[in-house]
Design an enzyme around this catalytic site. Structure first.
Site, PDB file in Angstrom:
ATOM      1  N   CYS A  18      -3.374   0.892   6.690  1.00  0.00           N
ATOM      2  CA  CYS A  18      -3.531   0.167   7.956  1.00  0.00           C
ATOM      3  C   CYS A  18      -4.204   1.067   8.984  1.00  0.00           C
ATOM      4  O   CYS A  18      -4.972   0.624   9.811  1.00  0.00           O
ATOM      5  CB  CYS A  18      -2.167  -0.256   8.466  1.00  0.00           C
ATOM      6  N   GLU A  44       4.078  -4.699  12.270  1.00  0.00           N
ATOM      7  CA  GLU A  44       3.154  -3.571  12.028  1.00  0.00           C
ATOM      8  C   GLU A  44       1.998  -4.134  11.220  1.00  0.00           C
ATOM      9  O   GLU A  44       2.154  -4.439  10.033  1.00  0.00           O
ATOM     10  CB  GLU A  44       3.863  -2.450  11.249  1.00  0.00           C
ATOM     11  N   GLY A  72       1.234 -11.838   9.909  1.00  0.00           N
ATOM     12  CA  GLY A  72       2.059 -11.458  11.065  1.00  0.00           C
ATOM     13  C   GLY A  72       2.125 -12.578  12.100  1.00  0.00           C
ATOM     14  O   GLY A  72       3.184 -12.873  12.653  1.00  0.00           O
ATOM     15  N   GLU A 115       7.850   1.429  15.144  1.00  0.00           N
ATOM     16  CA  GLU A 115       8.842   1.925  14.203  1.00  0.00           C
ATOM     17  C   GLU A 115       8.927   3.433  14.385  1.00  0.00           C
ATOM     18  O   GLU A 115       8.102   4.052  15.039  1.00  0.00           O
ATOM     19  CB  GLU A 115       8.436   1.582  12.784  1.00  0.00           C
ATOM     20  N   ASN A 117       0.801  -1.237   0.000  1.00  0.00           N
ATOM     21  CA  ASN A 117       0.000   0.000   0.000  1.00  0.00           C
ATOM     22  C   ASN A 117       0.829   1.282   0.000  1.00  0.00           C
ATOM     23  O   ASN A 117       0.403   2.303  -0.525  1.00  0.00           O
ATOM     24  CB  ASN A 117      -1.020  -0.015   1.137  1.00  0.00           C
ATOM     25  N   GLY A 151       2.332  -5.772   7.382  1.00  0.00           N
ATOM     26  CA  GLY A 151       1.358  -6.458   6.535  1.00  0.00           C
ATOM     27  C   GLY A 151       0.163  -6.884   7.357  1.00  0.00           C
ATOM     28  O   GLY A 151      -0.139  -6.296   8.403  1.00  0.00           O
ATOM     29  N   SER A 152      -0.504  -7.925   6.887  1.00  0.00           N
ATOM     30  CA  SER A 152      -1.768  -8.314   7.515  1.00  0.00           C
ATOM     31  C   SER A 152      -1.533  -9.058   8.834  1.00  0.00           C
ATOM     32  O   SER A 152      -0.477  -9.657   9.047  1.00  0.00           O
ATOM     33  CB  SER A 152      -2.560  -9.194   6.550  1.00  0.00           C
ATOM     34  N   THR A 153      -2.546  -9.048   9.667  1.00  0.00           N
ATOM     35  CA  THR A 153      -2.428  -9.684  10.983  1.00  0.00           C
ATOM     36  C   THR A 153      -2.251 -11.196  10.845  1.00  0.00           C
ATOM     37  O   THR A 153      -1.449 -11.798  11.570  1.00  0.00           O
ATOM     38  CB  THR A 153      -3.658  -9.326  11.831  1.00  0.00           C
TER      39      THR A 153
HETATM   40  P1  NAD Z   1       0.246  -9.334   3.405  1.00  0.00           P
HETATM   41  O1  NAD Z   1       0.301  -9.718   4.834  1.00  0.00           O
HETATM   42  O2  NAD Z   1      -0.538 -10.185   2.492  1.00  0.00           O
HETATM   43  O3  NAD Z   1       1.717  -9.271   2.791  1.00  0.00           O
HETATM   44  C1  NAD Z   1       2.711  -8.434   3.309  1.00  0.00           C
HETATM   45  C2  NAD Z   1       4.074  -8.953   2.891  1.00  0.00           C
HETATM   46  O4  NAD Z   1       4.280 -10.228   3.500  1.00  0.00           O
HETATM   47  C3  NAD Z   1       4.231  -9.184   1.398  1.00  0.00           C
HETATM   48  O5  NAD Z   1       5.550  -8.832   1.031  1.00  0.00           O
HETATM   49  C4  NAD Z   1       4.004 -10.679   1.261  1.00  0.00           C
HETATM   50  O6  NAD Z   1       4.644 -11.235   0.123  1.00  0.00           O
HETATM   51  C5  NAD Z   1       4.661 -11.181   2.542  1.00  0.00           C
HETATM   52  N1  NAD Z   1       4.207 -12.483   3.022  1.00  0.00           N
HETATM   53  C6  NAD Z   1       3.017 -13.099   2.824  1.00  0.00           C
HETATM   54  N2  NAD Z   1       2.996 -14.293   3.457  1.00  0.00           N
HETATM   55  C7  NAD Z   1       4.183 -14.429   4.082  1.00  0.00           C
HETATM   56  C8  NAD Z   1       4.765 -15.433   4.913  1.00  0.00           C
HETATM   57  N3  NAD Z   1       4.107 -16.551   5.247  1.00  0.00           N
HETATM   58  N4  NAD Z   1       6.021 -15.245   5.380  1.00  0.00           N
HETATM   59  C9  NAD Z   1       6.707 -14.110   5.092  1.00  0.00           C
HETATM   60  N5  NAD Z   1       6.210 -13.127   4.302  1.00  0.00           N
HETATM   61  C10 NAD Z   1       4.961 -13.284   3.809  1.00  0.00           C
HETATM   62  O7  NAD Z   1      -0.242  -7.815   3.414  1.00  0.00           O
HETATM   63  P2  NAD Z   1      -0.571  -6.896   2.166  1.00  0.00           P
HETATM   64  O8  NAD Z   1      -1.850  -7.389   1.572  1.00  0.00           O
HETATM   65  O9  NAD Z   1       0.630  -6.725   1.297  1.00  0.00           O
HETATM   66  O10 NAD Z   1      -0.795  -5.478   2.901  1.00  0.00           O
HETATM   67  C11 NAD Z   1      -1.992  -5.144   3.489  1.00  0.00           C
HETATM   68  C12 NAD Z   1      -1.952  -5.382   4.993  1.00  0.00           C
HETATM   69  O11 NAD Z   1      -0.842  -4.719   5.567  1.00  0.00           O
HETATM   70  C13 NAD Z   1      -3.163  -4.821   5.685  1.00  0.00           C
HETATM   71  O12 NAD Z   1      -3.627  -5.726   6.658  1.00  0.00           O
HETATM   72  C14 NAD Z   1      -2.631  -3.566   6.369  1.00  0.00           C
HETATM   73  O13 NAD Z   1      -3.349  -3.147   7.478  1.00  0.00           O
HETATM   74  C15 NAD Z   1      -1.249  -3.974   6.718  1.00  0.00           C
HETATM   75  N6  NAD Z   1      -0.395  -2.786   6.907  1.00  0.00           N
HETATM   76  C16 NAD Z   1       0.040  -2.450   8.165  1.00  0.00           C
HETATM   77  C17 NAD Z   1       0.802  -1.283   8.360  1.00  0.00           C
HETATM   78  C18 NAD Z   1       1.273  -0.839   9.721  1.00  0.00           C
HETATM   79  O14 NAD Z   1       2.212  -0.060   9.798  1.00  0.00           O
HETATM   80  N7  NAD Z   1       0.682  -1.309  10.811  1.00  0.00           N
HETATM   81  C19 NAD Z   1       1.120  -0.492   7.269  1.00  0.00           C
HETATM   82  C20 NAD Z   1       0.650  -0.870   6.012  1.00  0.00           C
HETATM   83  C21 NAD Z   1      -0.091  -2.037   5.828  1.00  0.00           C
END
Ligand code: NAD
Length: 492
Positions: free
Chosen positions: A288, A254, A237, A466, A156, A232-234
């Site tokens: 997010c 995050e 995470g 962060e 994003n 990324g997503s919860t």
């Molecule tokens: P995602 O969790 O699908 O992917 C994020 C990253 O993780 C990508 O690079 C993906 O290839 C990688 N990934 C996926 N599975 C993995 C695994 N098993 N092991 C290691 N890496 C893996 O998230 P997304 O769809 O790219 O982004 C959207 C999400 O990110 C939303 O939930 C959003 O809220 C969150 N987000 C959080 C913040 C914050 O600072 N809190 C900021 C931006 C986005």
């Protein structure tokens, strides 16, 4: 620097662009048209391990970690200047790959420049302390870089959320392996080229692109990985936390959010409406920290909703590259389907679609992933649309009767990233800020952050933080040194 879309994109390992051992490439799409924008090499787990090996060697053999911090600072300042000089090219690349309006991409790249400058300024200020101990002893601590740090980023804010953690890791003397999201890898690879030009030694900044489960986990599970930062997503995470726990790795997470924004009767309703519109429709709501749950005092619901609705209906939607565009497409067809799925759920659960709720009707936008800014009201709190992160331009509206009711509803979520408060009353502002279960609160502001202010989530929104000076502690380890400095008594 070469035009940013000219060549195919490779992996960036050891200062070189390499195609990856499998020789596979994937197409990166322009979300405004769903046409192919670029080709990018896809890493295998073997490539991930190769990047870790190169990074580990660079950490041990280059001067990056051992040099005076002021030398790293100079390199990072140079990198910031180079990025600033190429700001327009990077902003256009980000917009074409991710879809957001050019104005927002310019802001993102300027934020990356500022982040690099901020952490460059801290590179020679990583200090230890002396500790009083009894007897003829002297005790001190030093802060040392960890080694190879792994950074996994979402789509994003592709470059911004990559460099938000990469910058302090580099400033502290680590070597880095970055994995951007597969949908939006271009700016990270272009950034690595720029880092080479700025004089970051070979192997200190590496970028691998590939499927998260395979390549991301290979990086974190690699024996040379010394810390992981994931944005990324919860759900992902949680999975990463499991992998990291097996290796006892320090971890920063995050994650997602479902941010409440509370509007009290004494608020400046015009400003609040603008802030609310910005907080949910910026970046087409793919944030997010989106302020996605509007909780408004029942006495001001009607005038506020009227103003927010007017903002939603006036936004100019289109390709982020076009002049005056205020909202671009969603990043992918899958994301479009996901967002519309939540709206359908809200409807079938008895909610009302106040405005939007569909794809943008203009035939000119039919090829892209465009959705209308959407406002939902009276959706039961049990609905998925109110409980889960939608990650699109969808605002849900509910009312509250008093402060206790407002705080209770605001905290009734698994998430805890950012909460917003609109009031002119200082006591309400501080009281509610204290009672909100989230890592960040903004008062009379839309979602806002700076490289110097901590960015943190609690509950299902994350672990650690962060930004800010103290984040350097996440990228260094403390070593304690105890010396006996007593002089042996001379026998007479
Ligand atoms: P995602 O969790 O699908 O992917 C994020 C990253 O993780 C990508 O690079 C993906 O290839 C990688 N990934 C996926 N599975 C993995 C695994 N098993 N092991 C290691 N890496 C893996 O998230 P997304 O769809 O790219 O982004 C959207 C999400 O990110 C939303 O939930 C959003 O809220 C969150 N987000 C959080 C913040 C914050 O600072 N809190 C900021 C931006 C986005």
């Amino acid at each position: 620097m070469a035009a940013l879309l000219d060549a195919p994109y490779d992996l960036f390992i050891g200062g070189k662009e390499v195609p990856g051992t499998r020789g596979e490439r994937s197409h990166v799409l322009d979300p405004a048209t769903n046409r192919v924008l670029a080709e990018v090499a896809i890493a295998s787990p073997d490539d991930a391990h190769a990047a870790m090996e190169v990074a580990d060697r660079a950490f041990r053999e280059s001067n990056w970690a051992t040099d005076d911090g002021s030398r790293r600072a100079k390199t990072l300042f140079r990198l910031a200047s180079l990025l600033e000089a190429n700001l327009e090219g990077f902003a256009r690349l980000e917009t074409r790959n991710m879809g957001k309006p050019l104005r927002e991409s310019r802001g993102d790249i300027a934020y990356v420049v500022r982040t690099l400058e901020y952490f460059a300024g801290l590179a020679d200020k990583v200090e230890g302390e002396t500790v009083p101990v009894p007897g003829p002893r002297f005790d001190y601590t030093v802060r040392e870089p960890l080694g190879v740090t792994v950074h996994i980023a979402p789509w994003n804010y592709p470059l911004l959320l990559s460099i938000r953690s990469v910058a302090p890791a580099l400033a502290a003397g680590n070597s880095v392996v970055l994995k951007p999201a597969s949908l939006t890898p271009l700016s990270a690879v272009a950034f690595a080229r720029l880092a080479r030009e700025a004089g970051v030694p070979e192997g200190i900044l590496n970028v691998v692109v590939g499927p998260g489960k395979e390549v991301g986990e290979a990086l974190i599970d690699d024996v040379r990985c010394r810390s992981a930062t994931f944005t990324g997503s919860t759900d992902v995470g949680r999975r990463i936390a499991e992998v990291a726990a097996r290796r006892l790795l320090p971890l920063t997470l995050e994650l997602g959010g479902k941010g409440p924004v509370l509007v009290f009767p004494d608020a400046d309703i015009d400003r609040a409406a603008r802030g609310i519109g910005y907080g949910i429709f910026q970046n087409a709501g793919q944030m997010c920290w989106a302020a996605s749950r509007l909780l408004v005092h029942e006495s001001v619901r009607a005038p506020l909703l009227q103003k927010v609705r007017a903002i939603a209906e006036s936004l100019k939607i289109g390709s982020g590259l076009d002049d005056g565009i205020e909202m671009g497409p969603l990043v992918s067809k899958e994301q479009l389907d996901r967002v519309l799925g939540y709206v359908a759920d809200a409807r079938s659960d008895g909610g009302t679609v106040v405005t939007g709720g569909n794809r943008a009707p203009s035939p000119a936008l039919s090829e892209g992933n465009f959705v209308l800014p959407t406002i939902l009201s009276d959706v039961p709190t049990s609905s998925r649309a109110v409980r889960e992160e939608i990650f699109g331009p969808v605002l849900s509206v509910a009312t509250f009767s008093d402060v206790d009711d407002a705080v209770r509803q605001a905290n009734d979520t698994a998430y805890g990233l950012l909460g917003g408060v609109w009031t002119r009353d200082l006591s309400t502002a501080h009281t509610v800020a204290r009672r909100l279960e989230c890592g960040m609160v903004v008062v009379n502001e839309p979602p806002l952050t700076y490289p110097q202010t901590p960015f943190a989530g609690v509950k299902a929104s994350g672990l650690g933080f962060e930004q800010g000076q103290r984040v350097l502690e996440s990228y260094t380890r403390r070593k304690n040194v105890l010396l006996n400095v007593g002089v042996a008594k001379r026998k007479t």
